[in-house]
Structure formats: C-alpha cells, structure tokens
Design an enzyme around this catalytic site. Structure first.
Site, short mmCIF file in Angstrom:
data_model
loop_
_atom_site.label_atom_id
_atom_site.label_comp_id
_atom_site.label_asym_id
_atom_site.label_seq_id
_atom_site.Cartn_x
_atom_site.Cartn_y
_atom_site.Cartn_z
N ASP A 100 32.46 23.64 31.16
CA ASP A 100 33.31 23.95 32.31
C ASP A 100 32.60 24.95 33.22
O ASP A 100 31.62 25.58 32.82
CB ASP A 100 34.67 24.50 31.86
CG ASP A 100 34.54 25.80 31.08
OD1 ASP A 100 33.62 25.92 30.25
OD2 ASP A 100 35.37 26.72 31.29
N GLU A 164 35.55 27.82 28.39
CA GLU A 164 34.94 29.14 28.28
C GLU A 164 35.24 30.02 29.48
O GLU A 164 35.44 31.23 29.34
CB GLU A 164 33.42 28.99 28.11
CG GLU A 164 32.72 30.28 27.65
CD GLU A 164 32.32 31.20 28.80
OE1 GLU A 164 32.01 32.38 28.52
OE2 GLU A 164 32.31 30.75 29.97
#
Length: 476
Positions: A100, A164
């Site tokens: 991400d 994350e």
C-alpha cells in the site's frame, strides 16, 4: 560468500524490464487510508500475488477481516504469505514488505505514472521507494535465479501486507496465529527476518538499521457550539473551540523540539560513550538533514545532537487540524467541532501504554486552566512500540558484507526515526534477529510529493538483496 557473477550480470541486463514492472506496480493506486481506493489496494495485493506465483513461489492470501473507516465497513486487504524452498540444510529468511502507499496531492507529475528521468536517473512515482520498489527488488532476485537455473542459497518466506500506511490492522494477529501453528505454519524454521522499508541517512552511504522509534498518535477533540457559527455574529461572545485547541497544541512542544509533557523525556536513559561513538562515526552532516528537508532548518549545527534527536530521543510533532477551514478564499466561520492531530515518536523503554496516561493527565490539566465552557476529549488513534536489535548478530554481518561487495563501502549503522510496528512483532513472535536493509536514499521523499527511487539504488539495491542471501547462507 559473494553472489555469482551470472546473477549480477542478469540484474544489469534486465534493468529496463525491472523498471517496467515497477511502473506496472506504481500504476495501481493502492492508497490504504482512502476508503475510495480500498478496491485498488486489494487489486494490488492480487497483482503481487500473481507475480509471486509466476516465479514459482507458493502463496496463500490471508483474510484479515473488515474494519470501520470513514463511515464505512471495509474489507481489509489480504496479507500475502509465501514460501520458496524447504531444504533443512539451508537457513530460512523471512522477508517483509507492504504494497500500500500514501495519498498523493500536489505532485509535479502524475503520481501513478512512473516517470523515468534519464538525466537524473530518478524513478518518480508513488510507492517507488515506499515500498513497491524494494518488494520488487526481492522479486528481481528470485526471477534471476529461476531464469538462470541457479538454486537459491537459502529458503525464503514472505509476508506482504496492504495496510502498513494505515496502522497494519490485523497483521500482528495474522503473524502470531501463523507462529502458533508451529511445524504446520509457514513461518516454521525461520532463522532471521529482513525488512527493506527505510532509507539511507544521506545520498552517499548505504545503511543498516538496528532500531526504530515507536509511535503514539493522538487527536485533541474540542466541541462547543451546536453548529458552525458566523464570526461576525458570535466572535467575542462565545468560547471558540479553535482558540482552545491552538492554546493546547502550543503547550505540547517548544520551538526547539523539547517535549513539554512532564515525564516523557525523563523515561529515556542517558547515553554512554560507546553509543556516542556510533553517532560520531556516521557519514552525516547537518547539511544532509537540511538537503533532505529542503531548507536550512536544522535544530542544531551539532551533527551528534541532530542524529540523537532523530534516532534515540522521543519527538512530538503537530500534524494538522481536522474540521478547520483550509480552502482558498476567506471563510469567516467559527468551527463547532475540531480535532488537533499530533504524534509522539517513542524510544525504549517508552511504549504507548506508558505515555497515554501522561498525555491525558497533562492535557486535562492544561484545558482546566483555560476555564473554557467547551468540552475536550483526548483520543488515542493508534501506536506501536519501539525496537532495537543486536548489530553483532550474523544477520547484520551478512548484510554488511553484501553492501561492501556491491557498493565498496562500509555501511552506517543507524537507528531510524520512523516507525514500522511489525518489526517488533516479528522479533517477539519468532524470537529471531530482525534486520532493516534499506534500498532508498534520504532524499527519496517517501511520504511527500514527487516520491522517487534512484535507478542506481533500485538496480544496485537488488544486487545487495541477492548478495545478502548468499552471505546469510554462508554464515556460521
């Protein structure tokens, strides 16, 4: 043990193909903190899983459930757990990364179209250095061995996540559950962990990172009026939430970076002479911090003080005010409800659990001094513990040898100012040494506009990752 020449030659001759694959990854807008982009994050996870499978890596997608965000119930992106090799005579390395990315506003170019600047060698795009480039560096290593018909020097396990940048929700539990399975789990037999999700101290010298600060993230929420008010009708007639908030936020940290909340700085033990030597030896100057910051704004001209401020001392930063007018123009509104966001970066022995009561007590006392009729709530949003590893471990020695073989330089040993909470989860759950082996440079702008990864760091960094696996395989 150096990597074979055929491996490093393959990396050089396939550099353009690797950069194209990075462009394919950058094009997927996997912004985990934006509910509108959640499906894109899931698409990115599936794309990465497909890439791993094509290279012969066995994987499983772990459903992490759902969560509430921005008024919606959203599916969490899957964790990808993979394995390659099961030779009991070889060491087993667990590799972590995240697919991400951060939001992207104010760029000079399209953040999701990888720009290859031939003059500067920069690969510009969101996720290029954080963390899609490093993940694909590992895939480059696997591809080279597969296509050359060379056996991997170690067994490899993978753990990739898609949250994350938004708190890693569900990942700790996923790791802990996998470890509990013992010999039936995919992490059985892991000897060490390697994470490539941070950066060199400067643009010159590679680094190995043995410590990370933790984080505790808060919002000071102030409410009062029943709705937003007109300042011409209500200015100087009511207690304004914004006025209270600005007062409180100004009492958290001073202009020198000193934290004003009693007890937080006091938790940190003093340094010793051996630790000071590490900071003095680093290839770093205040010019480096100012170059990375884009302005001559360092708090001190003393290199050691600046380094310790970044690595071994806590810091408090003010991030923004939710609910305040921030558009162009001149809106004369008194906000009825606002939230001031700030975070504290933590160092051992600090933990979120230890600082939360200090923050609450202090802000409640400071708010009481205002004699305001508004209401205040201190909201703890998320956090993670700090982490420090043993640099004398063979895992670090293997990485040091790999850097020396590729870059012909001895790396700096650093403690990073940022936070990667999963690092401590791996260390505590698996009971093994965890290493941070950065690919990118200090000026990459990981969370900023115009994020980039230098071509040389991507290609030479891929060689470092591969050589590191050979050095681990040869370690006693």
């Amino acid at each position: 043990m150096p990597a074979p020449a055929s491996f490093t030659n393959y990396i050089d001759t396939h550099a353009d193909a690797f950069i194209k694959r990075l462009g394919d990854a950058v094009a997927i807008q996997s912004i985990s903190s934006d509910a509108r982009r959640r499906q894109d994050v899931i698409v990115m996870g599936n794309w990465l899983n497909g890439q791993l499978n094509e290279l012969g890596i066995e994987t499983k997608l772990v459903d992490l459930g759902t969560h509430e965000m921005q008024g919606q119930t959203l599916q969490l992106p899957p964790a990808i757990i993979g394995r390659l090799g099961s030779d009991p005579a070889k060491k087993t390395v667990l590799i972590y990364g995240h697919y991400d990315v951060q939001p992207s506003d104010g760029w000079k170019t399209d953040p999701f179209t990888l720009v290859v600047d031939e003059d500067s060698g920069r690969l510009i795009g969101r996720g290029s250095t954080d963390d899609k480039g490093p993940i694909l560096g590992w895939l480059n290593v696997i591809e080279a061995h597969k296509n050359l018909g060379i056996a991997m020097p170690v067994n490899v396990r993978f753990c990739f996540e898609g949250m994350e940048e938004n708190g890693s929700e569900g990942l700790d539990e996923c790791i802990q559950e996998e470890v509990k399975k013992g010999k039936d789990g995919w992490f059985d037999g892991v000897d060490c962990v390697c994470i490539s999700d941070n950066y060199w101290l400067n643009t010159r010298t590679p680094a190995l990172t043995y410590g990370l600060r933790g984080i505790a993230y808060f919002s000071i929420n102030i409410t009062g009026p029943g709705q937003d008010l007109h300042s011409g009708l209500f200015g100087r007639t009511v207690h304004e939430p914004m006025t209270d908030l600005i007062k409180l936020m100004s009492r958290l940290v001073d202009h020198n970076g000193d934290i004003l909340i009693p007890g937080i700085d006091d938790m940190v033990p003093p340094h010793d002479e051996e630790e000071l030597k590490l900071y003095r030896k680093m290839d770093y100057t205040t010019d480096d911090i100012e170059e990375a910051a884009g302005g001559k704004v360092a708090l001190s001209s003393d290199k050691t003080a600046v380094l310790m401020g970044r690595m071994r001392l806590p810091s408090l930063s003010l991030h923004g005010i939710q609910g305040a007018f921030s558009d162009v123009g001149c809106k004369t509104v008194i906000p009825a409800k606002i939230g001031g966001k700030f975070s504290i970066r933590l160092v051992p022995p600090q933990t979120p659990e230890k600082v939360i009561p200090l923050v609450n007590t202090y802000l409640e006392a400071e708010f009481a001094k205002l004699n305001s009729k508004n209401k205040m709530e201190v909201e703890y949003l998320h956090g993670g513990k700090p982490w420090v590893a043993d640099v004398r471990h063979w895992n670090f020695e293997a990485a040091k040898k790999a850097i020396e073989a590729v870059y012909k330089k001895t790396p700096d040993y650093t403690r990073e100012g940022g936070s990667i909470p999963v690092t401590l989860t791996f260390a505590e759950s698996l009971g093994v040494n965890v290493l941070l082996l950065p690919m990118g440079r200090a000026d990459d702008g990981a969370h900023s506009t115009n994020e980039k990864l230098d071509r040389s760091n991507f290609i030479e960094g891929t060689k470092v990752l591969g050589t590191y696996l050979y050095e681990v395989g040869a370690a006693a």
